[in-house]
Design a protein around this motif. Structure first.
Motif, PDB file in Angstrom:
ATOM      1  N   CYS A   7       0.772   8.569   6.708  1.00 60.52           N
ATOM      2  CA  CYS A   7       1.440   8.763   5.418  1.00 60.52           C
ATOM      3  C   CYS A   7       0.468   8.552   4.254  1.00 60.52           C
ATOM      4  O   CYS A   7      -0.360   7.644   4.276  1.00 60.52           O
ATOM      5  N   ALA A   8       0.600   9.384   3.242  1.00 59.37           N
ATOM      6  CA  ALA A   8      -0.254   9.276   2.060  1.00 59.37           C
ATOM      7  C   ALA A   8       0.033   8.001   1.265  1.00 59.37           C
ATOM      8  O   ALA A   8      -0.809   7.536   0.504  1.00 59.37           O
ATOM      9  N   TYR A   9       1.206   7.423   1.433  1.00 57.58           N
ATOM     10  CA  TYR A   9       1.581   6.211   0.705  1.00 57.58           C
ATOM     11  C   TYR A   9       1.166   4.923   1.417  1.00 57.58           C
ATOM     12  O   TYR A   9       1.386   3.838   0.911  1.00 57.58           O
ATOM     13  N   ASN A  10       0.571   5.036   2.591  1.00 54.65           N
ATOM     14  CA  ASN A  10       0.117   3.869   3.332  1.00 54.65           C
ATOM     15  C   ASN A  10      -1.260   3.485   2.814  1.00 54.65           C
ATOM     16  O   ASN A  10      -2.260   4.113   3.136  1.00 54.65           O
ATOM     17  N   GLU A  11      -1.312   2.444   2.002  1.00 55.32           N
ATOM     18  CA  GLU A  11      -2.570   2.046   1.359  1.00 55.32           C
ATOM     19  C   GLU A  11      -2.916   0.601   1.702  1.00 55.32           C
ATOM     20  O   GLU A  11      -2.039  -0.236   1.868  1.00 55.32           O
ATOM     21  N   TYR A  12      -4.205   0.346   1.777  1.00 54.92           N
ATOM     22  CA  TYR A  12      -4.679  -0.991   2.103  1.00 54.92           C
ATOM     23  C   TYR A  12      -4.623  -1.888   0.870  1.00 54.92           C
ATOM     24  O   TYR A  12      -5.129  -1.540  -0.191  1.00 54.92           O
ATOM     25  N   ASP A  13      -4.005  -3.047   1.012  1.00 54.30           N
ATOM     26  CA  ASP A  13      -3.908  -4.031  -0.066  1.00 54.30           C
ATOM     27  C   ASP A  13      -4.930  -5.128   0.224  1.00 54.30           C
ATOM     28  O   ASP A  13      -4.797  -5.855   1.220  1.00 54.30           O
ATOM     29  N   GLU A  14      -5.955  -5.221  -0.606  1.00 54.19           N
ATOM     30  CA  GLU A  14      -7.019  -6.196  -0.367  1.00 54.19           C
ATOM     31  C   GLU A  14      -6.540  -7.633  -0.534  1.00 54.19           C
ATOM     32  O   GLU A  14      -7.057  -8.531   0.132  1.00 54.19           O
ATOM     33  N   ASP A  15      -5.569  -7.868  -1.405  1.00 50.48           N
ATOM     34  CA  ASP A  15      -5.061  -9.231  -1.583  1.00 50.48           C
ATOM     35  C   ASP A  15      -4.313  -9.709  -0.341  1.00 50.48           C
ATOM     36  O   ASP A  15      -4.454 -10.852   0.080  1.00 50.48           O
ATOM     37  N   LEU A  16      -3.491  -8.831   0.238  1.00 52.00           N
ATOM     38  CA  LEU A  16      -2.717  -9.184   1.435  1.00 52.00           C
ATOM     39  C   LEU A  16      -3.507  -8.944   2.723  1.00 52.00           C
ATOM     40  O   LEU A  16      -3.127  -9.434   3.785  1.00 52.00           O
ATOM     41  N   GLU A  17      -4.599  -8.186   2.607  1.00 51.01           N
ATOM     42  CA  GLU A  17      -5.433  -7.809   3.740  1.00 51.01           C
ATOM     43  C   GLU A  17      -4.634  -7.096   4.829  1.00 51.01           C
ATOM     44  O   GLU A  17      -4.757  -7.379   6.021  1.00 51.01           O
ATOM     45  N   GLU A  18      -3.770  -6.165   4.391  1.00 46.63           N
ATOM     46  CA  GLU A  18      -2.999  -5.350   5.322  1.00 46.63           C
ATOM     47  C   GLU A  18      -2.561  -4.070   4.625  1.00 46.63           C
ATOM     48  O   GLU A  18      -2.671  -3.948   3.410  1.00 46.63           O
TER      49      GLU A  18
END
Length: 57
Positions: A7-18
């Motif tokens: 999915c194009a909306y699946n993005e990595y969040d560096e703060d949550l590390e997921e």
């Protein structure tokens, strides 16, 4: 069949590390999404930029 992995909306969040869904939902959209029994995500958007090119070949 949709998958969060593509999915194009699946993005990595560096703060949550997921990976997280970045769809901008308001409270009403989120409530409908959580309480309903979707078979596929209604917000899914294919993140494969080359799908159109492969289709044209």
């Amino acid at each position: 069949m949709s998958s969060c992995d593509t999915c194009a909306y699946n993005e990595y969040d560096e703060d949550l590390e997921e990976y997280c869904c970045s769809v901008n939902m308001d409270e009403d959209d989120y409530a409908r999404f959580v309480t309903s029994s979707y078979r596929q995500c209604p917000f899914y958007k294919n993140g494969d930029e080359y799908a159109v090119v492969r289709h044209q070949m």
